[in-house]
Design a protein around this motif. Structure first.
Motif, PDB file in Angstrom:
ATOM      1  N   GLY A   1      -9.291   9.679   5.003  1.00  0.00           N
ATOM      2  CA  GLY A   1      -8.831  10.971   4.682  1.00  0.00           C
ATOM      3  C   GLY A   1      -9.726  12.160   4.767  1.00  0.00           C
ATOM      4  N   ALA A   2      -9.092  13.475   4.303  1.00  0.00           N
ATOM      5  CA  ALA A   2      -9.501  14.750   4.610  1.00  0.00           C
ATOM      6  C   ALA A   2      -9.467  15.635   3.340  1.00  0.00           C
ATOM      7  CB  ALA A   2      -9.119  15.366   5.862  1.00  0.00           C
ATOM      8  N   SER A   3      -9.986  15.052   2.059  1.00  0.00           N
ATOM      9  CA  SER A   3      -9.964  15.575   1.026  1.00  0.00           C
ATOM     10  C   SER A   3     -11.181  16.876   0.787  1.00  0.00           C
ATOM     11  CB  SER A   3     -10.153  14.767  -0.094  1.00  0.00           C
ATOM     12  OG  SER A   3     -11.520  14.004  -0.309  1.00  0.00           O
ATOM     13  N   GLY A   4     -12.188  16.854   1.615  1.00  0.00           N
ATOM     14  CA  GLY A   4     -13.255  17.854   1.672  1.00  0.00           C
ATOM     15  C   GLY A   4     -14.388  17.178   1.173  1.00  0.00           C
ATOM     16  N   TRP A   5     -14.140  15.966   0.052  1.00  0.00           N
ATOM     17  CA  TRP A   5     -15.037  15.104  -0.409  1.00  0.00           C
ATOM     18  C   TRP A   5     -16.052  15.821  -1.238  1.00  0.00           C
ATOM     19  CZ3 TRP A   5     -13.631  10.072   0.081  1.00  0.00           C
ATOM     20  CH2 TRP A   5     -12.740   9.854   1.195  1.00  0.00           C
ATOM     21  N   GLY A   6     -15.341  16.733  -2.161  1.00  0.00           N
ATOM     22  CA  GLY A   6     -16.277  17.401  -3.120  1.00  0.00           C
ATOM     23  C   GLY A   6     -17.176  18.352  -2.522  1.00  0.00           C
ATOM     24  N   ASN A   7     -17.102  18.588  -1.409  1.00  0.00           N
ATOM     25  CA  ASN A   7     -18.371  19.364  -0.743  1.00  0.00           C
ATOM     26  C   ASN A   7     -17.910  20.451   0.389  1.00  0.00           C
ATOM     27  OD1 ASN A   7     -20.707  17.762  -1.643  1.00  0.00           O
ATOM     28  ND2 ASN A   7     -19.723  16.217  -0.739  1.00  0.00           N
ATOM     29  N   GLN A   8     -16.516  20.553   0.504  1.00  0.00           N
ATOM     30  CA  GLN A   8     -15.937  21.470   1.718  1.00  0.00           C
ATOM     31  C   GLN A   8     -16.085  20.825   2.981  1.00  0.00           C
ATOM     32  OE1 GLN A   8     -16.163  25.519   1.150  1.00  0.00           O
ATOM     33  NE2 GLN A   8     -16.903  25.471  -1.058  1.00  0.00           N
ATOM     34  N   GLU A   9     -16.272  19.615   3.164  1.00  0.00           N
ATOM     35  CA  GLU A   9     -16.399  18.970   4.438  1.00  0.00           C
ATOM     36  C   GLU A   9     -14.893  19.069   5.121  1.00  0.00           C
ATOM     37  OE1 GLU A   9     -17.755  14.854   3.718  1.00  0.00           O
ATOM     38  OE2 GLU A   9     -18.833  15.543   2.183  1.00  0.00           O
ATOM     39  N   LEU A  10     -15.169  18.964   6.502  1.00  0.00           N
ATOM     40  CA  LEU A  10     -14.099  19.267   7.525  1.00  0.00           C
ATOM     41  C   LEU A  10     -13.544  18.192   8.247  1.00  0.00           C
ATOM     42  CD1 LEU A  10     -15.841  22.408   9.346  1.00  0.00           C
ATOM     43  CD2 LEU A  10     -14.297  22.333   7.447  1.00  0.00           C
ATOM     44  N   GLN A  11     -14.061  16.979   8.155  1.00  0.00           N
ATOM     45  CA  GLN A  11     -13.629  15.793   8.862  1.00  0.00           C
ATOM     46  C   GLN A  11     -12.659  14.975   8.245  1.00  0.00           C
ATOM     47  OE1 GLN A  11     -16.673  15.722   7.133  1.00  0.00           O
ATOM     48  NE2 GLN A  11     -15.817  14.287   5.660  1.00  0.00           N
ATOM     49  N   TYR A  12     -11.846  14.182   8.930  1.00  0.00           N
ATOM     50  CA  TYR A  12     -10.923  13.463   8.639  1.00  0.00           C
ATOM     51  C   TYR A  12     -11.467  11.970   8.646  1.00  0.00           C
ATOM     52  CZ  TYR A  12      -6.343  11.302   7.509  1.00  0.00           C
ATOM     53  OH  TYR A  12      -5.457  10.537   6.607  1.00  0.00           O
ATOM     54  N   TYR A  13     -11.894  11.298   7.763  1.00  0.00           N
ATOM     55  CA  TYR A  13     -12.361   9.910   7.982  1.00  0.00           C
ATOM     56  C   TYR A  13     -11.155   9.063   8.363  1.00  0.00           C
ATOM     57  CZ  TYR A  13     -16.756  11.128   5.874  1.00  0.00           C
ATOM     58  OH  TYR A  13     -18.070  11.703   5.460  1.00  0.00           O
ATOM     59  N   THR A  14     -11.630   8.058   9.352  1.00  0.00           N
ATOM     60  CA  THR A  14     -10.706   7.152  10.118  1.00  0.00           C
ATOM     61  C   THR A  14     -11.268   6.039  10.053  1.00  0.00           C
ATOM     62  OG1 THR A  14     -10.825   7.075  12.189  1.00  0.00           O
ATOM     63  CG2 THR A  14      -9.747   8.819  11.481  1.00  0.00           C
ATOM     64  N   SER A  15     -10.295   4.652  10.238  1.00  0.00           N
ATOM     65  CA  SER A  15     -11.026   3.496  10.506  1.00  0.00           C
ATOM     66  C   SER A  15     -10.644   3.061  12.054  1.00  0.00           C
ATOM     67  CB  SER A  15     -10.402   2.361   9.531  1.00  0.00           C
ATOM     68  OG  SER A  15      -8.932   2.157  10.016  1.00  0.00           O
ATOM     69  N   ARG A  16     -10.354   4.043  12.862  1.00  0.00           N
ATOM     70  CA  ARG A  16     -10.054   4.007  14.172  1.00  0.00           C
ATOM     71  C   ARG A  16     -11.350   3.510  15.072  1.00  0.00           C
ATOM     72  NH1 ARG A  16      -8.155   9.096  16.739  1.00  0.00           N
ATOM     73  NH2 ARG A  16     -10.174   9.781  15.859  1.00  0.00           N
ATOM     74  N   PRO A  17     -11.158   2.615  16.174  1.00  0.00           N
ATOM     75  CA  PRO A  17     -12.395   2.367  17.205  1.00  0.00           C
ATOM     76  C   PRO A  17     -12.976   3.653  17.725  1.00  0.00           C
ATOM     77  CG  PRO A  17     -10.383   1.560  18.145  1.00  0.00           C
ATOM     78  CD  PRO A  17     -10.150   1.988  16.418  1.00  0.00           C
ATOM     79  N   GLU A  18     -12.264   4.692  17.977  1.00  0.00           N
ATOM     80  CA  GLU A  18     -12.694   5.902  18.346  1.00  0.00           C
ATOM     81  C   GLU A  18     -13.801   6.520  17.309  1.00  0.00           C
ATOM     82  OE1 GLU A  18      -8.232   6.014  19.701  1.00  0.00           O
ATOM     83  OE2 GLU A  18      -9.429   5.308  17.960  1.00  0.00           O
ATOM     84  N   ASN A  19     -13.768   6.035  16.134  1.00  0.00           N
ATOM     85  CA  ASN A  19     -14.751   6.607  15.009  1.00  0.00           C
ATOM     86  C   ASN A  19     -15.786   5.690  14.624  1.00  0.00           C
ATOM     87  OD1 ASN A  19     -11.931   8.412  14.043  1.00  0.00           O
ATOM     88  ND2 ASN A  19     -13.850   9.668  14.685  1.00  0.00           N
ATOM     89  N   ILE A  20     -15.350   4.327  14.859  1.00  0.00           N
ATOM     90  CA  ILE A  20     -16.336   3.290  14.111  1.00  0.00           C
ATOM     91  C   ILE A  20     -15.892   1.864  15.033  1.00  0.00           C
ATOM     92  CG2 ILE A  20     -14.895   2.702  12.195  1.00  0.00           C
ATOM     93  CD1 ILE A  20     -17.736   2.033  10.783  1.00  0.00           C
ATOM     94  N   GLN A  21     -17.045   1.476  15.553  1.00  0.00           N
ATOM     95  CA  GLN A  21     -17.058   0.196  16.259  1.00  0.00           C
ATOM     96  C   GLN A  21     -18.227  -0.308  16.801  1.00  0.00           C
ATOM     97  OE1 GLN A  21     -16.358   0.223  20.812  1.00  0.00           O
ATOM     98  NE2 GLN A  21     -15.393   2.040  20.173  1.00  0.00           N
ATOM     99  N   GLN A  22     -18.249  -1.884  16.752  1.00  0.00           N
ATOM    100  CA  GLN A  22     -19.420  -2.308  17.465  1.00  0.00           C
ATOM    101  C   GLN A  22     -19.639  -2.199  18.676  1.00  0.00           C
ATOM    102  OE1 GLN A  22     -20.546  -6.135  15.073  1.00  0.00           O
ATOM    103  NE2 GLN A  22     -18.248  -6.030  14.628  1.00  0.00           N
ATOM    104  N   ASP A  23     -20.900  -1.899  19.448  1.00  0.00           N
ATOM    105  CA  ASP A  23     -20.993  -1.776  20.822  1.00  0.00           C
ATOM    106  C   ASP A  23     -21.291  -2.701  21.945  1.00  0.00           C
ATOM    107  OD1 ASP A  23     -23.721  -2.338  20.453  1.00  0.00           O
ATOM    108  OD2 ASP A  23     -24.314  -0.407  20.759  1.00  0.00           O
ATOM    109  N   GLY A  24     -21.272  -4.134  21.080  1.00  0.00           N
ATOM    110  CA  GLY A  24     -21.691  -5.293  22.235  1.00  0.00           C
ATOM    111  C   GLY A  24     -23.110  -5.388  22.502  1.00  0.00           C
ATOM    112  N   ASN A  25     -23.932  -4.602  21.952  1.00  0.00           N
ATOM    113  CA  ASN A  25     -25.237  -4.695  21.951  1.00  0.00           C
ATOM    114  C   ASN A  25     -26.296  -4.669  20.643  1.00  0.00           C
ATOM    115  OD1 ASN A  25     -25.299  -4.197  25.076  1.00  0.00           O
ATOM    116  ND2 ASN A  25     -24.652  -2.233  24.686  1.00  0.00           N
ATOM    117  N   GLY A  26     -25.489  -5.337  19.680  1.00  0.00           N
ATOM    118  CA  GLY A  26     -25.897  -5.457  18.466  1.00  0.00           C
ATOM    119  C   GLY A  26     -26.053  -4.117  17.445  1.00  0.00           C
ATOM    120  N   ASN A  27     -25.394  -3.237  17.635  1.00  0.00           N
ATOM    121  CA  ASN A  27     -25.220  -2.083  16.926  1.00  0.00           C
ATOM    122  C   ASN A  27     -23.957  -1.601  16.430  1.00  0.00           C
ATOM    123  OD1 ASN A  27     -28.071  -1.194  17.571  1.00  0.00           O
ATOM    124  ND2 ASN A  27     -27.127  -0.860  19.733  1.00  0.00           N
ATOM    125  N   LEU A  28     -23.662  -1.043  15.234  1.00  0.00           N
ATOM    126  CA  LEU A  28     -22.615  -0.620  15.021  1.00  0.00           C
ATOM    127  C   LEU A  28     -22.677   1.089  15.211  1.00  0.00           C
ATOM    128  CD1 LEU A  28     -19.873  -0.837  13.348  1.00  0.00           C
ATOM    129  CD2 LEU A  28     -21.199  -0.033  11.269  1.00  0.00           C
TER     130      LEU A  28
END
Length: 272
Positions: free
Chosen positions: A60-87
């Motif tokens: 979501g994009a509630s500002g998270w108590g800090n006036q933050e601007l991002q929308y947090y998602t679980s999409r692979p565009e925003n979070i994924q493993q890279d196949g080389n041992g990293n997230l």
């Protein structure tokens, strides 16, 4: 970081350690007999989500108590493993559900929670004005007692416009937000976005020690804390990149996107 936090004290009022572990050994702790009890090495295939037995997401994009601007998602565009041992967590400049940026906030809440020991992650940070990466912990009772009564341990957070300096912080009742107990550590040569570094805390019933690359730059003793000590319970882990907010300020035209936090591993140890 996070919930209902005002701006931290400016760095000029924060003790900044401006030497690296190679130049001063005076605060190194004695070697401890640690035994690893849990880890995630992020050895999945490229494009795979992190292990659902270990991780869930804030969305979501509630500002998270800090006036933050991002929308947090679980999409692979925003979070994924890279196949080389990293997230890889990626903050992007894109319009999404009414927000101007997207990112991800990964947490082990309800899945992997820990009390005492050594908690560490090897990672490489993003950078740039308005970029706010963090590796941190919240008390498992947050849904019952709320913040800051639950306690918060910020193992590492960084202002993207100051890519050579990180901070380690405790928040609790009587010492939260602008009154948090905090200290910063600066690399004498280099930046945290150019190479991987190891960030850790060693935590017991009487103190919490903060490390960069196994150099201890801060010890917080329970006996010296003015306010209630709330770090005698289980905590869960969080990794995220915020965009904007009270602590870090807002992106500028000079902030490059996308920005990535690359996490090699996270590990938890207990003393034998």
């Amino acid at each position: 970081m996070k919930n209902n936090i005002l701006s931290f004290l400016v760095l000029s009022l924060t003790a900044v350690v401006l030497w690296s572990c190679e130049t001063d050994k005076s605060q190194q702790l004695e070697k401890k007999n640690w035994q690893m009890v849990w880890s995630d090495e992020f050895n999945g295939n490229s494009g795979e989500a992190p292990n659902a037995a270990n991780w869930t997401y804030d969305i979501g994009a509630s500002g998270w108590g800090n006036q933050e601007l991002q929308y947090y998602t679980s999409r692979p565009e925003n979070i994924q493993q890279d196949g080389n041992g990293n997230l890889v967590i990626t903050a992007r400049k894109e319009s999404y559900n009414g927000a101007p940026f997207t990112s991800a906030r990964l947490k082990s809440q309800g899945l992997q929670e820990f009390k005492y020991g050594r908690v560490e992650a090897r990672l490489k940070t993003p950078y740039g004005p308005g970029i706010w990466p963090a590796f941190w912990m919240l008390g498992s009772n947050i849904n019952t007692v709320s913040w800051p009564q639950c306690g918060e341990i910020d193992i590492m957070e960084l202002k993207g416009q100051l890519p050579s300096i990180i901070s380690g912080t405790l928040h609790g009742p009587g010492y939260s937000a602008g009154n948090a107990i905090t200290k910063s550590y600066g690399l004498q040569n280099g930046r945290f976005d150019n190479d991987f570094h190891l960030f850790a805390v060693e935590w017991n019933e009487s103190s919490i020690d903060f490390f960069v690359d196994d150099y201890m730059y801060q010890r917080i003793d329970r006996s010296k804390v003015t306010g209630e000590w709330v770090f005698d319970q289980s905590f869960f882990l969080i990794f995220n990149i915020a965009v904007g907010g009270n602590y870090v300020g807002f992106p500028t035209n000079q902030t490059p996107f996308p920005q990535k936090m690359t996490i090699d591993y996270v590990r938890v140890y207990k003393q034998q």
